[in-house]
Scaffold this motif. Structure first.
Motif, PDB file in Angstrom:
ATOM      1  N   GLY A   1      -0.048  -1.948   0.633  1.00 24.03           N
ATOM      2  CA  GLY A   1       0.251  -0.766  -0.156  1.00 24.03           C
ATOM      3  C   GLY A   1      -0.521  -0.051  -0.726  1.00 24.03           C
ATOM      4  N   PRO A   2      -0.775   0.711  -0.667  1.00 20.73           N
ATOM      5  CA  PRO A   2      -2.257   1.921  -0.855  1.00 20.73           C
ATOM      6  C   PRO A   2      -3.049   1.716  -1.967  1.00 20.73           C
ATOM      7  N   HIS A   3      -4.235   1.714  -1.847  1.00 20.05           N
ATOM      8  CA  HIS A   3      -5.265   1.026  -2.536  1.00 20.05           C
ATOM      9  C   HIS A   3      -5.196   1.101  -4.226  1.00 20.05           C
ATOM     10  N   ASP A   4      -4.822   2.378  -5.143  1.00 24.44           N
ATOM     11  CA  ASP A   4      -4.340   2.738  -5.755  1.00 24.44           C
ATOM     12  C   ASP A   4      -3.079   1.972  -6.399  1.00 24.44           C
ATOM     13  N   ARG A   5      -2.185   1.513  -5.290  1.00 25.79           N
ATOM     14  CA  ARG A   5      -0.911   0.798  -6.079  1.00 25.79           C
ATOM     15  C   ARG A   5      -1.274  -0.076  -6.203  1.00 25.79           C
ATOM     16  N   LEU A   6      -2.518  -1.058  -5.236  1.00 24.58           N
ATOM     17  CA  LEU A   6      -2.624  -2.929  -5.731  1.00 24.58           C
ATOM     18  C   LEU A   6      -4.141  -3.032  -6.737  1.00 24.58           C
ATOM     19  N   ASP A   7      -4.718  -1.914  -6.063  1.00 25.36           N
ATOM     20  CA  ASP A   7      -6.361  -2.311  -6.841  1.00 25.36           C
ATOM     21  C   ASP A   7      -6.387  -2.789  -8.835  1.00 25.36           C
ATOM     22  N   GLY A   8      -5.625  -1.588  -8.699  1.00 26.27           N
ATOM     23  CA  GLY A   8      -6.000  -1.310 -10.720  1.00 26.27           C
ATOM     24  C   GLY A   8      -4.465  -2.310 -10.690  1.00 26.27           C
ATOM     25  N   PRO A   9      -3.728  -2.124 -11.065  1.00 27.58           N
ATOM     26  CA  PRO A   9      -2.754  -3.070 -11.674  1.00 27.58           C
ATOM     27  C   PRO A   9      -2.034  -4.744 -10.599  1.00 27.58           C
ATOM     28  N   ARG A  10      -3.140  -5.257 -10.074  1.00 23.18           N
ATOM     29  CA  ARG A  10      -3.181  -5.896  -9.042  1.00 23.18           C
ATOM     30  C   ARG A  10      -2.654  -7.229 -10.292  1.00 23.18           C
ATOM     31  N   GLU A  11      -3.328  -8.089 -11.370  1.00 22.41           N
ATOM     32  CA  GLU A  11      -3.389  -8.631 -12.184  1.00 22.41           C
ATOM     33  C   GLU A  11      -2.080  -8.514 -12.519  1.00 22.41           C
ATOM     34  N   ASP A  12      -0.962  -7.508 -13.162  1.00 23.28           N
ATOM     35  CA  ASP A  12       0.306  -7.269 -13.293  1.00 23.28           C
ATOM     36  C   ASP A  12       1.010  -7.802 -12.492  1.00 23.28           C
TER      37      ASP A  12
END
Length: 277
Positions: free
Chosen positions: A225-236
């Motif tokens: 998906g878009p960067h902002d939908r994966l980069d921040g919450p990727r650990e979750d």
């Protein structure tokens, strides 16, 4: 095909055991080693192998007298794929994962030096493309979807497949240097996942984990998906991603019986073997 007590018919069950004994690690069987594997008489193994060869499920090497899978297996696999097959099998898991993550989930399997998308499901962020992702190919050297699978191969197998051939550059972030690519690939078994941003598609990011069946990687499960939908919450996102990968592993694992412990398998004294024809 069961007896009145619900146990599978012995002959039918043994036929299935023989077919399921063929695997990535064991591509051929002989009469003696099959008998030893399951604790059967050699005569039983011979009849089963010969019957399966007669129907085209196995082929026999006239020199070694060992058996390999035959064309009937291919015909059945083709029929399965024509009627949604693998895509239909994994679709419910992908939909659950996409709903939980909010982005597109996809399952891909190796296809030469690419990964081929088998099926995908869109999350709340909407479709990743204006077309269905099924059958889209992803290059082995670019993106998390490919790296999660190829990173699980041995270095030798990976080198034979990937290196020494031209690698296309899809963006400024695409890695084409073999040493750097190998360094990234080698981290996958330890990390348990792969992450990429803009390596294949500059506008998207990917988080992927390998799907392993009986110790062998068979594909990868990804969130894209878009960067902002994966980069921040990727650990979750890793927990539901690994959970979904475990569900796919269970779906794709054939139910094979354990090998015979010692000697032949025999029923308890005074009791007939259940499900005997």
């Amino acid at each position: 095909m069961t007896t009145e007590r619900g146990a599978p018919l012995q002959t039918a069950d043994r036929v299935l055991q023989v077919l399921l004994a063929f695997s990535h690690d064991r591509e051929e069987w002989g009469v003696t080693d099959l008998a030893a594997e399951f604790g059967w008489d050699k005569s039983v193994s011979q009849r089963l192998l010969a019957s399966l060869a007669h129907r085209g499920f196995l082929v026999s090497d006239p020199v070694t007298r060992r058996y390999r899978l035959g064309p009937a297996v291919w015909h059945m696999a083709t029929a399965w794929e024509r009627h949604s097959g693998m895509a239909g099998l994994v679709r419910p898991t992908l939909r659950e994962l996409a709903a939980a993550a909010g982005v597109t989930a996809l399952f891909a399997v190796p296809d030469g030096v690419h990964m081929r998308c088998v099926e995908s499901a869109d999350g709340a962020a909407g479709p990743l493309r204006a077309y269905r992702l099924a059958d889209e190919l992803y290059p082995a050297h670019a993106g998390a979807t490919s790296r999660a699978y190829f990173g699980m191969l041995t270095p030798g197998a990976r080198a034979a497949l990937l290196y020494g051939r031209p690698m296309a550059r899809f963006s400024t972030l695409t890695v084409t240097d073999e040493a750097e690519l190998e360094q990234r690939m080698s981290r996958v078994p330890q990390d348990g996942h792969a992450y990429s941003q803009g390596e294949y598609d500059p506008a998207t990011a990917g988080l992927a984990v390998p799907v392993v069946v009986r110790g062998q990687p068979v594909g990868s499960l990804s969130l894209v998906g878009p960067h902002d939908r994966l980069d921040g919450p990727r650990e979750d996102l890793l927990a539901p991603l690994h959970e979904a990968a475990g569900a796919l592993t269970e779906l794709l694992t054939p139910r094979r019986p354990p090998r015979a412990a010692t000697g032949r398998r025999t029923p308890a004294a005074g009791k007939p073997a259940p499900g005997t024809d």
